[in-house]
Design an enzyme around this catalytic site. Structure first.
Site, mmCIF file in Angstrom:
data_model
loop_
_atom_site.group_PDB
_atom_site.id
_atom_site.type_symbol
_atom_site.label_atom_id
_atom_site.label_comp_id
_atom_site.label_asym_id
_atom_site.label_seq_id
_atom_site.Cartn_x
_atom_site.Cartn_y
_atom_site.Cartn_z
ATOM 1 N N SER A 1 0.845 -1.191 0.000
ATOM 2 C CA SER A 1 0.000 0.000 0.000
ATOM 3 C C SER A 1 0.885 1.248 0.000
ATOM 4 C CB SER A 1 -0.969 -0.051 1.179
ATOM 5 O OG SER A 1 -2.012 0.878 1.014
ATOM 6 N N GLU B 1 -9.092 -5.504 -4.281
ATOM 7 C CA GLU B 1 -8.455 -4.556 -3.365
ATOM 8 C C GLU B 1 -9.465 -3.766 -2.524
ATOM 9 O OE1 GLU B 1 -5.319 -3.991 -2.690
ATOM 10 O OE2 GLU B 1 -4.120 -4.787 -4.341
ATOM 11 N N HIS C 1 -7.586 -5.873 -0.133
ATOM 12 C CA HIS C 1 -6.394 -5.100 0.185
ATOM 13 C C HIS C 1 -5.832 -5.549 1.532
ATOM 14 C CE1 HIS C 1 -3.789 -1.635 -0.282
ATOM 15 N NE2 HIS C 1 -4.031 -1.261 0.965
#
Length: 505
Positions: A184, A311, A407
């Site tokens: 990320s 995600e 995610h």
């Protein structure tokens, strides 16, 4: 059992846990407070004797966004509460001389995170030295302030890497085999470091997991900083903020979070979860990663990059949006984040039969993580470098399966820490055989890449677009990039640096 290693600043005493030597809370820079606040990191002061390195250092000032930490810090904070810039080392063999080294850069929307959130012991058990460290986030690390260098979080990360080059041999690591990896915003930092001239020579490999496609111009970053501190009656400068308590700035940040959707001049940034990102300042970071890699800036450093299939599903679940997304809401999301002015019609045609909820997850996953990650591999290849692309498609069974391949799911799988904090939320407790199997696959690939510069599948090229797919399907393996529909939808659109409308060309 305790173990002692001598560093240039002094001795550090760690502990042995399940055959792995662990050193926590080693300073790599001086506390960034007082005259050092909002400045580039300075060398840590030496100490006499042996420093206890059995507990994590304090995290930098930050504002979390609802996620639990990944791991539970080992005991109370023992040292200076402003000693934010510390690191941690896990090593399987203090007597070794050539172990590969993996240096983790945490994610957290550039506004939260800590090296103490991660348990490096399982991954170190695969024969690598693991380093995690704190870097400044939020206002301390990324706000654009007069009288302060830009991208202080990135400067902290370079200070960690310089420490690794100087000290890691004493922990069994090979300074010529250092690989950075991050997820990320940590992947955004990896991408940034890959094109920063001042970072050349500090690492030999890079792994970027779910790269966010958000970088700022200096003008936008300064406007955001001015908006943040205006309610305090202050100017966005290091001098004006030098004596302002971090908690007061965090309170101002929470107020800004509430105002952001009304600030139209910030465009889609106003609808994002963070007002911070690395900025293209011309000095620390001269160019965005996609253009920098395409021009050959990282051609000598192999890159492994990838993303998860679903995600945005994580944030969709956390925001309580399951079953609540209307067609109007999906249209607004596609207009704000989709590819071009006709994005809603194009997306509905490309994903015929998809529900409004599914369309929202698709477009946000594409714009914020999937497209930037795939494009990073393409840019590296275009610049003459070597890239390896992957996608995690294994759906987590946690929470009844609603998270899918969301995610952050890759983080506990790569670390192999399947029972720590965040892992229980993402993977489920106890971890099922699928999680254990995928974790072994991913750990093996990351360790192979750190050791050999090759994770075990073919390099990426724009013609075949071969991608390693992580799933339980024994025939999954390597295939053409699975998200081809999205890739084609976005093919005509560049990854743009976010700017103020008045400063656009």
């Amino acid at each position: 059992m305790s173990v002692i290693v001598q560093t240039r600043a002094g001795g550090v005493r760690g502990v042995t846990e399940d055959g792995i030597s662990v050193f926590r809370g080693i300073p790599f820079a001086a506390p960034p407070v007082g005259p050092r606040r909002f400045q580039a990191p300075e060398s840590a002061q030496p100490w006499d004797g042996v420093r206890e390195a059995d507990v994590f250092g304090p995290p930098p000032p930050q504002s979390r966004m609802g996620l639990p930490p990944n791991a539970v810090p080992a005991g109370p904070i023992r040292h200076d509460p402003t000693d934010w810039l510390t690191l941690n080392v896990w090593t399987p063999d203090l007597g070794a001389t050539n172990l590969p080294v993996l240096v983790w850069i945490y994610g957290g929307a550039y506004r939260f995170g800590s090296g103490g959130d991660y348990n490096g012991r399982p991954l170190a058990g695969s024969g690598v030295v693991i380093v995690t460290g704190n870097h400044r986030v939020g206002v301390e690390g990324y706000a654009q302030l007069d009288g302060a260098p830009a991208n202080r979080g990135l400067l902290d990360q370079m200070a960690i890497l310089r420490w690794v080059q100087a000290e890691i041999a004493a922990f069994g690591g090979d300074p010529s085999q250092v690989t950075i990896f991050g997820e990320s915003s940590g992947a955004g930092a990896v991408a940034a470091l890959s094109v920063m001239p001042s970072a050349v020579g500090l690492f030999a490999g890079a792994v970027a997991q779910s790269v966010p496609g958000t970088f700022f111009t200096t003008a936008l970053a300064r406007d955001i900083s001015a908006e943040l501190v205006a309610p305090l009656g202050l100017e966005p400068s290091a001098a004006a903020l030098a004596d302002v308590e971090p908690d007061r700035l965090l309170a101002a940040l929470r107020q800004l979070d509430a105002r952001m959707p009304t600030i139209g001049r910030w465009g889609r940034i106003a609808h994002s979860s963070t007002p911070f990102s690395p900025l293209i300042d011309g000095t620390v970071l001269p160019v965005d990663p996609w253009r920098g890699l395409a021009s050959g800036a990282g051609r000598d450093v192999p890159l492994m990059v990838g993303h998860n299939r679903d995600e945005w599903q994580l944030f969709h679940v956390m925001d309580g949006q399951l079953g609540k997304v209307t067609d109007e809401m999906a249209t607004a999301t596609m207009e704000a984040f989709g590819p071009g002015p006709d994005a809603p019609a194009r997306l509905r045609a490309a994903y015929a039969g998809a529900s409004p909820e599914e369309l929202s997850v698709i477009v946000l996953s594409d714009r914020l993580f999937r497209v930037p990650s795939q494009r990073l591999a393409a840019a590296q290849t275009a610049g003459g470098g070597r890239a390896y692309l992957y996608e995690l498609t294994w759906p987590s069974p946690a929470a009844g399966g609603v998270l899918r391949a969301c995610h952050g799911l890759d983080v506990p799988l790569v670390f192999g820490a399947l029972t720590d904090g965040l892992a229980e939320f993402l993977v489920g407790s106890p971890p099922d055989p699928g999680a254990i199997e995928i974790s072994a696959q991913m750990r093996g690939a990351w360790v192979a890449f750190a050791r050999d510069g090759d994770p075990g599948w073919p390099t990426y090229d724009e013609r075949q677009r071969l991608t390693r797919v992580f799933d339980r399907d024994p025939d999954g393996g390597v295939r053409a990039y699975p998200e081809e529909v999205s890739r084609e939808l976005w093919a005509a659109y560049e990854i743009e640096v976010a700017d103020l409308p008045s400063t656009k060309d």
